[in-house]
Scaffold this active site. Structure first.
Site, short mmCIF file in Angstrom:
data_model
loop_
_atom_site.label_atom_id
_atom_site.label_comp_id
_atom_site.label_asym_id
_atom_site.label_seq_id
_atom_site.Cartn_x
_atom_site.Cartn_y
_atom_site.Cartn_z
N ASP A 236 0.86 -1.18 0.00
CA ASP A 236 0.00 0.00 0.00
C ASP A 236 0.90 1.24 0.00
O ASP A 236 2.08 1.17 0.37
CB ASP A 236 -0.87 -0.05 1.26
CG ASP A 236 -1.69 1.20 1.47
OD1 ASP A 236 -2.33 1.66 0.51
OD2 ASP A 236 -1.69 1.72 2.61
N ASP B 104 -0.38 5.09 0.81
CA ASP B 104 -0.70 6.10 1.81
C ASP B 104 -0.62 5.55 3.23
O ASP B 104 -1.19 4.49 3.54
CB ASP B 104 -2.10 6.66 1.56
CG ASP B 104 -2.19 7.43 0.26
OD1 ASP B 104 -2.28 8.66 0.30
OD2 ASP B 104 -2.15 6.79 -0.81
#
Length: 294
Positions: A84, A86
């Site tokens: 991922d 963010d």
């Protein structure tokens, strides 16, 4: 055979290692001698018994700066990382920072937090937040990235070390290509998958292009890249922090919650709450001397 990796950079003592051994032995596990990956930073304990029981018992250890990763010893060194972006590979939520430029960060950040906790449908929440940014100048995307986006400590070292040892790396984000592409390049990811903001006349339209990258996309990316490279899922690593990361985290050979929201932390095989991303190298058995420093 399983391995428990104790991580407490600069603070790991013989006493803490001995406590872990004693806890495993007391709950019926056959425990071998400990091995320092890096003295006072990280140590391995190889054992036989129950993976579930060992995780539950070692989770009871309370030493402040201690992270524990328990996993099968075989296939420990992963050949694919899917990460991922963010609040994982970077320190911020990009859409919240964009909203700050529009003067609506509190409202947007509240939606982001609910979506990351799994309280809102990710797709619907994304569409709602992007709509609120309609009319923003395209140039603000670059301005925001330069001023607000910082790489998480250890991100480059993690990815570059894994790649140096033959792994493939994919950054998959429910965020936006305007951020993910430069971030992926800066860290050294082999591939980037993210959403595209629609732009017309130099301004954001308030729409995100289909297909939207969501939790299912993350899972499908993990499976597709593993198949493409001829890897069983046991040889994959997934890391993220939010509810939309849960499918890929639970499918990966080792799913890590990195400073996660509660739902992602509960779903993950292991959680990192005290250290930077280099903890994932110790978890794979890499001593510091084998790291490629980013």
């Amino acid at each position: 055979m399983f391995v428990a990796t104790l991580i407490a950079a600069g603070k790991l003592t013989d006493e803490v290692v001995r406590e872990a051994i004693d806890r495993l032995a007391a709950t019926g596990h056959e425990v071998g001698a400990p091995h320092w990956l890096d003295e006072h930073d990280a140590a391995d304990i190889v054992f036989q018994g129950s993976l579930v029981s060992a995780r539950a018992e070692l989770a009871k250890m309370d030493h402040g700066a201690l992270d524990v990763v328990v996993q099968p010893l075989g296939d420990r060194t992963k050949k694919l990382i899917v990460a991922d972006m963010d609040s994982t590979m970077i320190t911020v939520e990009c859409i919240d920072e964009l909203a700050d430029y529009a003067g609506i960060k509190p409202e947007i950040a509240a939606i982001t937090q609910r979506a990351m906790r799994g309280e809102l449908d990710f797709r619907a929440a994304l569409i709602e937040r992007v709509a609120a940014l309609g009319g923003m100048a395209e140039a603000t995307l670059t301005e925001c990235r330069i001023e607000r986006v910082k790489l998480t400590r250890g991100a480059r070292t993690l990815v570059q070390t894994m790649k140096a040892h033959g792994a493939y790396s994919v950054l998959v984000s429910g965020g936006f290509t305007a951020f993910a592409d430069p971030v992926g390049e800066a860290i050294g990811f082999d591939k980037v998958v993210a959403n595209t903001l629609e732009i017309s006349g130099g301004k954001l339209t308030g729409r995100v292009a289909e297909p939207i990258v969501d939790s299912q996309t993350k899972l499908e990316t993990l499976k597709a890249e593993a198949a493409k490279h001829g890897l069983p899922l046991a040889e994959t690593l997934a890391v993220g922090d939010g509810a939309n990361d849960i499918p890929m985290i639970t499918a990966a050979g080792l799913g890590i919650g990195f400073y996660p929201h509660a739902s992602a932390g509960e779903a993950a095989a292991a959680v990192i709450r005290h250290h930077d991303l280099t903890a994932l190298l110790w978890a794979q058995g890499y001593p510091r001397r084998s790291w490629v420093m980013g």
